[in-house]
Design a protein around this motif. Structure first.
Motif, short mmCIF file in Angstrom:
data_model
loop_
_atom_site.label_atom_id
_atom_site.label_comp_id
_atom_site.label_asym_id
_atom_site.label_seq_id
_atom_site.Cartn_x
_atom_site.Cartn_y
_atom_site.Cartn_z
N SER A 227 -16.48 11.80 -91.82
CA SER A 227 -17.86 11.72 -91.37
C SER A 227 -18.42 10.37 -91.77
O SER A 227 -17.79 9.63 -92.54
CB SER A 227 -18.71 12.86 -91.96
N SER A 242 -25.46 13.00 -84.97
CA SER A 242 -24.90 13.64 -83.77
C SER A 242 -23.39 13.45 -83.70
O SER A 242 -22.65 14.38 -83.35
CB SER A 242 -25.58 13.06 -82.52
N VAL A 243 -22.92 12.24 -84.02
CA VAL A 243 -21.47 11.97 -84.00
C VAL A 243 -20.76 12.83 -85.05
O VAL A 243 -19.69 13.39 -84.79
CB VAL A 243 -21.21 10.48 -84.23
N ASN A 245 -21.70 15.72 -86.23
CA ASN A 245 -21.68 17.11 -85.73
C ASN A 245 -20.61 17.29 -84.67
O ASN A 245 -19.89 18.30 -84.66
CB ASN A 245 -23.05 17.49 -85.18
N TYR A 246 -20.50 16.30 -83.78
CA TYR A 246 -19.48 16.38 -82.72
C TYR A 246 -18.07 16.39 -83.32
O TYR A 246 -17.22 17.19 -82.92
CB TYR A 246 -19.65 15.22 -81.76
N VAL A 249 -17.30 19.72 -84.95
CA VAL A 249 -16.99 20.75 -83.95
C VAL A 249 -15.59 20.56 -83.39
O VAL A 249 -14.82 21.53 -83.22
CB VAL A 249 -18.05 20.73 -82.83
N GLU A 250 -15.21 19.30 -83.10
CA GLU A 250 -13.88 19.02 -82.56
C GLU A 250 -12.79 19.39 -83.56
O GLU A 250 -11.75 19.95 -83.18
CB GLU A 250 -13.77 17.54 -82.18
#
Length: 482
Positions: A227, A242-243, A245-246, A249-250
């Protein structure tokens, strides 16, 4: 203070501040110019009036003092020794100037001789403006305006025709103390501050976004962060959040995919084994062979997909290893089973030794090549990628030659086959999952080999490319050298 960290709020505030500073600087500049112009106009007007006063013997203009010289000083002036006159500035730099009427209406006027004595400079008389119809008063006005242009305290020794020499001073007209304070330099400083504010805002904002973009480009490199954090603008923090979080999730989706595939692979193991045992009891050899082949293909596809997903998940811990030793170990495994695989190491350097006391002939020796290529990689994943390329080279090109090129930033592992008919364009089209060539009907595989290799290369901050080789097709794995 928090609002100033926002490009939307802080940027507007800084732009307005810079604009206001620019307005203030413009006002100061214009005011200073107006005061300076008025000072020069006043000096020019005083010079014109001074000429009339010298001609008529009347009162001098306000701010100018005219006094006659004593006999000793008058004698020195007649001899041109102006610098020796008592009371003139020291050191005495003399600038001589003469005004003679140049048009018919002023022929009767007496010429005016002037010696300008200053301790700072000799005045550039070429800057005194002249024209054909210019009156002597205008000429003297142009001269006094020139005196007012420079910050000095000159004394004028003048003589009008046959009149005696006089001393002229103009402390409040052309001396340095009479000049208005020039605020144009501070105004330029304010403009520079305003421009600096805008430039700093743009460069800092750009640098913060470019820095985060570079971190994203390096995301797949070994040891990259899971992160990201930033102390920059609020808008950039929102993007980073946002990145993150993305990416989270991935990672969760990939982990779930691996878990599902691992479960499927495990659950299919037992029935696949039972199917093989039951198939072995089938008396029809042709049917038995087909069923065993189908079972092996089914389990192989599942294992290939699991391998590909694990490569995407990037779960193996990176380690520092000798890349040369890793390649040599893989090549040795193939050579042990008789596969035509060769590792093209660097040539040894031959050096000539010196003569000894006991031999007249010079000896020769060799220096080993530089094989200390230490890199931070995931060795199991990289070994799997190299094995896939070697298997492809053996399947389609009969033999494989392994090479290695290196520089300060990257290491390139090359695998060249021999005699294959596949073109570079064809092989690049086969890098998508489950894509196989038209000439592979008799060759085993599931169409994920090159996809896995490309994914592993990307995990190591590199790429998989192909180009024509000397005898076949050349595959290149480029990895980032840590």
């Amino acid at each position: 203070m928090t609002n100033l960290r926002s490009l939307r709020v802080g940027g507007v505030i800084l732009v307005i501040s810079a604009f206001l500073l620019g307005l203030v600087a413009s006002g100061i500049w214009l005011t200073s110019n107006a005061r300076w112009s008025a000072h020069l106009v006043n000096a020019k007007f005083a010079g014109a009036v001074l000429y009339d006063s010298l001609q008529s013997g009347g009162e001098p203009p306000l701010g100018i003092d005219i006094r006659g010289l004593d006999p000793a000083a008058r004698t020195l002036a007649e001899q041109g020794q102006f610098e020796a006159i008592p009371g003139v500035p020291k050191p005495a730099l003399v600038t001589n100037f003469s005004i003679r009427p140049s048009f018919e209406g002023a022929r009767s006027a007496n010429p005016l001789a002037i010696a300008i004595i200053s301790s700072d400079l000799r005045y550039p008389l070429a800057d005194v403006s002249t024209r054909l119809d210019q009156t002597p008063a205008e000429t003297l006005g142009a001269l006094t305006m020139l005196l007012a242009t420079y910050c000095s305290d000159p004394v004028l020794i003048a003589k009008q025709g046959e009149a005696p020499w006089v001393r002229i001073t103009g402390e409040t007209v052309w001396n340095c103390s009479a000049a208005p304070k020039d605020l144009r330099l501070p105004a330029a400083g304010l403009v520079s501050i305003a421009v600096g504010i805008l430039v700093t805002l743009v460069l800092n904002s750009s640098a913060q976004f470019q820095g985060f973009a570079q971190m994203l480009r390096d995301r797949n490199r070994i040891g990259g962060p899971q992160s990201y954090e930033t102390d920059g603008l609020l808008e950039l923090k929102e993007i980073v959040t946002s990145v993150n979080n993305y990416l989270a999730v991935e990672r969760d989706r990939l982990a779930e995919r691996v878990a599902v595939l691992s479960g499927v692979s495990h659950d299919l193991g037992t029935p696949a084994t039972r199917l093989k045992l039951r198939t072995a009891l089938i008396p029809d050899e042709k049917l038995r062979t087909k069923l065993e082949s189908d079972i092996d293909a089914m389990t192989g596809i599942i294992e290939s997909v699991l391998t590909y997903t694990r490569a995407e998940l990037d779960a193996e811990e990176p380690r520092r290893v000798s890349l040369t030793s890793l390649i040599e170990a893989i090549v040795a495994d193939y050579q042990d089973v008789g596969s035509p695989v060769e590792f093209l190491t660097g040539e040894r350097v031959i050096v000539e030794g010196g003569q000894s006391l006991f031999m007249s002939r010079r000896g020769k020796g060799t220096l080993p090549p530089d094989d200390k290529v230490i890199v931070t990689v995931r060795p199991i994943a990289l070994g799997r990628a190299l094995s896939n390329l070697i298997d492809n080279a053996l399947k389609y090109g009969r033999r494989a030659k392994i090479g290695m090129e290196k520089d300060a930033d990257n290491v390139v592992i090359t695998v060249e086959d021999e005699g294959g008919n596949t073109t570079t364009q064809d092989i690049e089209n086969l890098m998508a999952p489950f894509k196989r060539g038209s000439n592979t009907k008799m060759i085993g595989g599931h169409g994920l080999g090159l996809t896995i290799v490309s994914t592993i290369a990307s995990v190591h901050g590199g790429t998989l490319t192909f180009e024509p080789g000397g005898k076949g097709l050349l595959a290149k794995i480029t990895i980032n050298r840590q």
